[in-house]
Design a protein around this motif. Structure first.
Motif, PDB file in Angstrom:
ATOM      1  N   PRO A  12       0.794  -1.225   0.000  1.00  0.00           N
ATOM      2  CA  PRO A  12       0.000   0.000   0.000  1.00  0.00           C
ATOM      3  C   PRO A  12       0.828   1.279   0.000  1.00  0.00           C
ATOM      4  O   PRO A  12       0.393   2.305  -0.489  1.00  0.00           O
ATOM      5  CB  PRO A  12      -0.844  -0.115   1.269  1.00  0.00           C
ATOM      6  CG  PRO A  12      -0.159  -1.125   2.103  1.00  0.00           C
ATOM      7  CD  PRO A  12       0.574  -2.033   1.166  1.00  0.00           C
ATOM      8  N   GLU A  13       2.026   1.230   0.519  1.00  0.00           N
ATOM      9  CA  GLU A  13       2.823   2.447   0.631  1.00  0.00           C
ATOM     10  C   GLU A  13       3.685   2.728  -0.597  1.00  0.00           C
ATOM     11  O   GLU A  13       4.312   3.767  -0.680  1.00  0.00           O
ATOM     12  CB  GLU A  13       3.701   2.389   1.884  1.00  0.00           C
ATOM     13  CG  GLU A  13       4.872   1.433   1.801  1.00  0.00           C
ATOM     14  CD  GLU A  13       4.536  -0.032   2.025  1.00  0.00           C
ATOM     15  OE1 GLU A  13       5.445  -0.863   1.900  1.00  0.00           O
ATOM     16  OE2 GLU A  13       3.390  -0.370   2.307  1.00  0.00           O
ATOM     17  N   LEU A  14       3.735   1.796  -1.532  1.00  0.00           N
ATOM     18  CA  LEU A  14       4.624   1.969  -2.673  1.00  0.00           C
ATOM     19  C   LEU A  14       3.909   2.526  -3.899  1.00  0.00           C
ATOM     20  O   LEU A  14       2.911   1.966  -4.351  1.00  0.00           O
ATOM     21  CB  LEU A  14       5.270   0.633  -3.059  1.00  0.00           C
ATOM     22  CG  LEU A  14       6.366   0.124  -2.158  1.00  0.00           C
ATOM     23  CD1 LEU A  14       6.882  -1.211  -2.671  1.00  0.00           C
ATOM     24  CD2 LEU A  14       7.504   1.109  -2.053  1.00  0.00           C
ATOM     25  N   SER A  15       4.451   3.593  -4.429  1.00  0.00           N
ATOM     26  CA  SER A  15       3.997   4.085  -5.724  1.00  0.00           C
ATOM     27  C   SER A  15       4.662   3.234  -6.801  1.00  0.00           C
ATOM     28  O   SER A  15       5.582   2.456  -6.520  1.00  0.00           O
ATOM     29  CB  SER A  15       4.420   5.543  -5.906  1.00  0.00           C
ATOM     30  OG  SER A  15       5.839   5.628  -5.978  1.00  0.00           O
ATOM     31  N   TYR A  16       4.214   3.395  -8.022  1.00  0.00           N
ATOM     32  CA  TYR A  16       4.849   2.684  -9.131  1.00  0.00           C
ATOM     33  C   TYR A  16       6.334   3.022  -9.189  1.00  0.00           C
ATOM     34  O   TYR A  16       7.177   2.134  -9.312  1.00  0.00           O
ATOM     35  CB  TYR A  16       4.172   3.042 -10.464  1.00  0.00           C
ATOM     36  CG  TYR A  16       4.951   2.539 -11.647  1.00  0.00           C
ATOM     37  CD1 TYR A  16       4.859   1.208 -12.022  1.00  0.00           C
ATOM     38  CD2 TYR A  16       5.806   3.385 -12.354  1.00  0.00           C
ATOM     39  CE1 TYR A  16       5.595   0.729 -13.090  1.00  0.00           C
ATOM     40  CE2 TYR A  16       6.532   2.909 -13.421  1.00  0.00           C
ATOM     41  CZ  TYR A  16       6.437   1.582 -13.790  1.00  0.00           C
ATOM     42  OH  TYR A  16       7.172   1.104 -14.835  1.00  0.00           O
ATOM     43  N   GLU A  17       6.638   4.307  -9.086  1.00  0.00           N
ATOM     44  CA  GLU A  17       8.026   4.748  -9.205  1.00  0.00           C
ATOM     45  C   GLU A  17       8.902   4.181  -8.092  1.00  0.00           C
ATOM     46  O   GLU A  17      10.036   3.761  -8.338  1.00  0.00           O
ATOM     47  CB  GLU A  17       8.095   6.277  -9.207  1.00  0.00           C
ATOM     48  CG  GLU A  17       7.474   6.923 -10.438  1.00  0.00           C
ATOM     49  CD  GLU A  17       5.949   7.015 -10.397  1.00  0.00           C
ATOM     50  OE1 GLU A  17       5.330   6.671  -9.365  1.00  0.00           O
ATOM     51  OE2 GLU A  17       5.381   7.424 -11.426  1.00  0.00           O
ATOM     52  N   ALA A  18       8.384   4.156  -6.864  1.00  0.00           N
ATOM     53  CA  ALA A  18       9.160   3.620  -5.747  1.00  0.00           C
ATOM     54  C   ALA A  18       9.387   2.119  -5.916  1.00  0.00           C
ATOM     55  O   ALA A  18      10.507   1.622  -5.682  1.00  0.00           O
ATOM     56  CB  ALA A  18       8.448   3.903  -4.423  1.00  0.00           C
ATOM     57  N   TRP A  57       0.091  -1.646 -11.138  1.00  0.00           N
ATOM     58  CA  TRP A  57      -0.046  -0.220 -11.456  1.00  0.00           C
ATOM     59  C   TRP A  57      -0.222  -0.018 -12.957  1.00  0.00           C
ATOM     60  O   TRP A  57      -1.066   0.766 -13.403  1.00  0.00           O
ATOM     61  CB  TRP A  57       1.170   0.568 -10.971  1.00  0.00           C
ATOM     62  CG  TRP A  57       1.113   0.954  -9.534  1.00  0.00           C
ATOM     63  CD1 TRP A  57       1.869   0.451  -8.510  1.00  0.00           C
ATOM     64  CD2 TRP A  57       0.260   1.945  -8.938  1.00  0.00           C
ATOM     65  NE1 TRP A  57       1.526   1.059  -7.330  1.00  0.00           N
ATOM     66  CE2 TRP A  57       0.549   1.974  -7.562  1.00  0.00           C
ATOM     67  CE3 TRP A  57      -0.719   2.790  -9.442  1.00  0.00           C
ATOM     68  CZ2 TRP A  57      -0.111   2.832  -6.677  1.00  0.00           C
ATOM     69  CZ3 TRP A  57      -1.367   3.639  -8.566  1.00  0.00           C
ATOM     70  CH2 TRP A  57      -1.063   3.659  -7.199  1.00  0.00           C
ATOM     71  N   LEU A  58       0.568  -0.724 -13.758  1.00  0.00           N
ATOM     72  CA  LEU A  58       0.471  -0.583 -15.209  1.00  0.00           C
ATOM     73  C   LEU A  58      -0.867  -1.091 -15.730  1.00  0.00           C
ATOM     74  O   LEU A  58      -1.474  -0.466 -16.609  1.00  0.00           O
ATOM     75  CB  LEU A  58       1.629  -1.322 -15.887  1.00  0.00           C
ATOM     76  CG  LEU A  58       3.013  -0.721 -15.638  1.00  0.00           C
ATOM     77  CD1 LEU A  58       4.091  -1.632 -16.202  1.00  0.00           C
ATOM     78  CD2 LEU A  58       3.118   0.678 -16.234  1.00  0.00           C
ATOM     79  N   ASP A  59      -1.332  -2.211 -15.182  1.00  0.00           N
ATOM     80  CA  ASP A  59      -2.642  -2.733 -15.585  1.00  0.00           C
ATOM     81  C   ASP A  59      -3.747  -1.743 -15.237  1.00  0.00           C
ATOM     82  O   ASP A  59      -4.672  -1.525 -16.030  1.00  0.00           O
ATOM     83  CB  ASP A  59      -2.921  -4.076 -14.910  1.00  0.00           C
ATOM     84  CG  ASP A  59      -2.027  -5.203 -15.414  1.00  0.00           C
ATOM     85  OD1 ASP A  59      -1.380  -5.042 -16.475  1.00  0.00           O
ATOM     86  OD2 ASP A  59      -1.969  -6.242 -14.727  1.00  0.00           O
ATOM     87  N   GLY A  60      -3.660  -1.146 -14.061  1.00  0.00           N
ATOM     88  CA  GLY A  60      -4.653  -0.151 -13.657  1.00  0.00           C
ATOM     89  C   GLY A  60      -4.625   1.070 -14.558  1.00  0.00           C
ATOM     90  O   GLY A  60      -5.680   1.611 -14.923  1.00  0.00           O
ATOM     91  N   ALA A  61      -3.441   1.496 -14.925  1.00  0.00           N
ATOM     92  CA  ALA A  61      -3.319   2.646 -15.819  1.00  0.00           C
ATOM     93  C   ALA A  61      -3.919   2.327 -17.185  1.00  0.00           C
ATOM     94  O   ALA A  61      -4.620   3.153 -17.773  1.00  0.00           O
ATOM     95  CB  ALA A  61      -1.849   3.047 -15.963  1.00  0.00           C
ATOM     96  N   ARG A  62      -3.669   1.102 -17.672  1.00  0.00           N
ATOM     97  CA  ARG A  62      -4.224   0.698 -18.974  1.00  0.00           C
ATOM     98  C   ARG A  62      -5.752   0.694 -18.926  1.00  0.00           C
ATOM     99  O   ARG A  62      -6.419   1.162 -19.849  1.00  0.00           O
ATOM    100  CB  ARG A  62      -3.693  -0.684 -19.358  1.00  0.00           C
ATOM    101  CG  ARG A  62      -4.327  -1.317 -20.584  1.00  0.00           C
ATOM    102  CD  ARG A  62      -4.330  -0.480 -21.835  1.00  0.00           C
ATOM    103  NE  ARG A  62      -2.998  -0.158 -22.266  1.00  0.00           N
ATOM    104  CZ  ARG A  62      -2.716   0.788 -23.170  1.00  0.00           C
ATOM    105  NH1 ARG A  62      -3.686   1.469 -23.741  1.00  0.00           N
ATOM    106  NH2 ARG A  62      -1.486   1.047 -23.509  1.00  0.00           N
ATOM    107  N   LYS A  63      -6.323   0.190 -17.839  1.00  0.00           N
ATOM    108  CA  LYS A  63      -7.781   0.170 -17.707  1.00  0.00           C
ATOM    109  C   LYS A  63      -8.344   1.580 -17.702  1.00  0.00           C
ATOM    110  O   LYS A  63      -9.376   1.854 -18.318  1.00  0.00           O
ATOM    111  CB  LYS A  63      -8.186  -0.567 -16.434  1.00  0.00           C
ATOM    112  CG  LYS A  63      -8.014  -2.063 -16.521  1.00  0.00           C
ATOM    113  CD  LYS A  63      -8.388  -2.739 -15.220  1.00  0.00           C
ATOM    114  CE  LYS A  63      -8.072  -4.219 -15.276  1.00  0.00           C
ATOM    115  NZ  LYS A  63      -8.308  -4.890 -13.991  1.00  0.00           N
TER     116      LYS A  63
END
Length: 73
Positions: A12-18, A57-63
């Motif tokens: 939960p605490e990690l962003s894609y970049e982190a 994160w990438l799958d969520g962005a694609r959706k």
């Protein structure tokens, strides 16, 4: 790999970049060698978790992009 989860369910605490930066570090450490088998296994497991976070994160962005593109039609 485990079933698909959302980023908040895995890290939960990690962003894609982190997650990506930490994954890069894990790969570097594994490639450099010099770790015990136990350390290597722990790094591998962490890398798998981080890769899942990044993919989620990438799958969520694609959706989101697909939904936005669908709204424009």
């Amino acid at each position: 790999m485990s079933p698909k989860t959302t980023p908040s369910e895995t890290e939960p605490e990690l962003s894609y970049e982190a997650a990506r930066e930490e994954l890069i570090d894990v790969v570097r450490r594994l490639e450099a060698g010099g770790t015990t088998l136990e350390e290597s296994l722990a790094l591998w497991e962490r890398g798998e978790k981080l890769a899942t976070v990044c993919q989620d994160w990438l799958d969520g962005a694609r959706k989101r992009l697909d939904a936005a593109a669908g709204d424009e039609d």
